[in-house]
Design a protein around this motif. Structure first.
Motif, mmCIF file in Angstrom:
data_model
loop_
_atom_site.group_PDB
_atom_site.id
_atom_site.type_symbol
_atom_site.label_atom_id
_atom_site.label_comp_id
_atom_site.label_asym_id
_atom_site.label_seq_id
_atom_site.Cartn_x
_atom_site.Cartn_y
_atom_site.Cartn_z
ATOM 1 N N ILE A 1 0.841 -1.206 0.000
ATOM 2 C CA ILE A 1 0.000 0.000 0.000
ATOM 3 C C ILE A 1 0.872 1.249 0.000
ATOM 4 O O ILE A 1 0.612 2.210 -0.739
ATOM 5 N N ASN A 2 1.911 1.262 0.819
ATOM 6 C CA ASN A 2 2.786 2.430 0.873
ATOM 7 C C ASN A 2 3.527 2.655 -0.436
ATOM 8 O O ASN A 2 3.711 3.797 -0.862
ATOM 9 N N LEU A 3 3.956 1.590 -1.083
ATOM 10 C CA LEU A 3 4.629 1.764 -2.376
ATOM 11 C C LEU A 3 3.651 2.243 -3.451
ATOM 12 O O LEU A 3 4.029 3.044 -4.314
ATOM 13 N N LEU A 4 2.401 1.779 -3.401
ATOM 14 C CA LEU A 4 1.401 2.278 -4.351
ATOM 15 C C LEU A 4 1.122 3.767 -4.137
ATOM 16 O O LEU A 4 0.975 4.520 -5.103
ATOM 17 N N VAL A 5 1.061 4.184 -2.886
ATOM 18 C CA VAL A 5 0.864 5.611 -2.595
ATOM 19 C C VAL A 5 2.049 6.413 -3.110
ATOM 20 O O VAL A 5 1.884 7.474 -3.721
ATOM 21 N N MET B 1 4.134 10.307 -7.066
ATOM 22 C CA MET B 1 5.259 10.620 -7.945
ATOM 23 C C MET B 1 4.796 10.773 -9.393
ATOM 24 O O MET B 1 5.257 11.670 -10.109
ATOM 25 N N VAL B 2 3.871 9.922 -9.820
ATOM 26 C CA VAL B 2 3.323 10.043 -11.174
ATOM 27 C C VAL B 2 2.542 11.346 -11.307
ATOM 28 O O VAL B 2 2.683 12.071 -12.297
ATOM 29 N N PHE C 1 9.025 16.675 0.060
ATOM 30 C CA PHE C 1 8.120 16.951 1.179
ATOM 31 C C PHE C 1 7.123 15.815 1.374
ATOM 32 O O PHE C 1 6.891 15.366 2.503
ATOM 33 N N LEU C 2 6.534 15.340 0.292
ATOM 34 C CA LEU C 2 5.545 14.261 0.399
ATOM 35 C C LEU C 2 6.183 12.952 0.866
ATOM 36 O O LEU C 2 5.593 12.216 1.664
ATOM 37 N N ILE C 3 7.381 12.671 0.401
ATOM 38 C CA ILE C 3 8.083 11.465 0.851
ATOM 39 C C ILE C 3 8.423 11.580 2.334
ATOM 40 O O ILE C 3 8.220 10.640 3.100
ATOM 41 N N ILE D 1 13.550 4.073 -1.405
ATOM 42 C CA ILE D 1 13.031 4.080 -2.778
ATOM 43 C C ILE D 1 12.521 5.462 -3.159
ATOM 44 O O ILE D 1 12.733 5.935 -4.273
ATOM 45 N N GLY D 2 11.870 6.126 -2.230
ATOM 46 C CA GLY D 2 11.278 7.428 -2.525
ATOM 47 C C GLY D 2 12.300 8.493 -2.853
ATOM 48 O O GLY D 2 12.171 9.213 -3.853
ATOM 49 N N PHE D 3 13.331 8.623 -2.027
ATOM 50 C CA PHE D 3 14.304 9.669 -2.306
ATOM 51 C C PHE D 3 15.178 9.336 -3.509
ATOM 52 O O PHE D 3 15.619 10.247 -4.211
ATOM 53 N N SER D 4 15.407 8.075 -3.776
ATOM 54 C CA SER D 4 16.148 7.770 -5.008
ATOM 55 C C SER D 4 15.286 8.059 -6.225
ATOM 56 O O SER D 4 15.796 8.530 -7.249
ATOM 57 N N ALA D 5 13.979 7.805 -6.136
ATOM 58 C CA ALA D 5 13.087 8.155 -7.241
ATOM 59 C C ALA D 5 12.969 9.668 -7.380
ATOM 60 O O ALA D 5 12.873 10.192 -8.506
ATOM 61 N N CYS D 6 12.983 10.355 -6.274
ATOM 62 C CA CYS D 6 12.906 11.816 -6.287
ATOM 63 C C CYS D 6 14.128 12.415 -6.982
ATOM 64 O O CYS D 6 13.991 13.268 -7.868
ATOM 65 N N LEU D 7 15.289 11.967 -6.607
ATOM 66 C CA LEU D 7 16.502 12.482 -7.238
ATOM 67 C C LEU D 7 16.627 12.014 -8.675
ATOM 68 O O LEU D 7 17.145 12.737 -9.533
ATOM 69 N N GLY D 8 16.152 10.818 -8.965
ATOM 70 C CA GLY D 8 16.171 10.321 -10.340
ATOM 71 C C GLY D 8 15.272 11.121 -11.253
ATOM 72 O O GLY D 8 15.624 11.422 -12.393
ATOM 73 N N SER D 9 14.089 11.485 -10.745
ATOM 74 C CA SER D 9 13.189 12.297 -11.566
ATOM 75 C C SER D 9 13.709 13.724 -11.698
ATOM 76 O O SER D 9 13.479 14.381 -12.709
ATOM 77 N N ALA D 10 14.431 14.213 -10.691
ATOM 78 C CA ALA D 10 15.004 15.550 -10.794
ATOM 79 C C ALA D 10 16.119 15.598 -11.820
ATOM 80 O O ALA D 10 16.361 16.634 -12.437
#
Length: 93
Positions: free
Chosen positions: A10-14, A19-20, A44-46, A81-90
């Motif tokens: 559930i947390n990964l789906l959120v 992020m999308v 902030f959301l992460i 996972i969240g902060f790596s996705a955050c920096l990856g999208s940045a």
């Protein structure tokens, strides 16, 4: 084990959902520093999601509920996972 799969999933789906939404919302369109707004909003959301998961795990540890370890593990997973996705999208902007 069942709690970890359910709560972690559930947390990964959120995490994937917001992020999308951040990336398709157009916050980062405009060039220059526009990607910084998307980066800060995602961070902030992460951070908020990790804080809620961690606070929930502390409360559940006090109550000795079986879901406490699942929320603690989920907060670590979302953080990594969240902060790596955050920096990856940045890096895309």
């Amino acid at each position: 084990m069942e709690h970890i799969k359910k709560i972690g999933g559930i947390n990964l789906l959120v995490l994937v959902a917001y992020m999308v939404l951040i990336n398709i919302s157009g916050i980062s369109s405009g060039g220059g520093e526009a990607g910084l707004g998307a980066l800060l909003l995602a961070a902030f959301l992460i951070g908020l999601q990790v804080f809620v998961n961690f606070a929930t795990s502390i409360v559940l540890f006090i109550k000795k509920a079986p879901q406490a370890k699942a929320f603690l593990l989920s907060s670590v997973i979302v953080l990594v996972i969240g902060f790596s996705a955050c920096l990856g999208s940045a890096a895309l902007y």
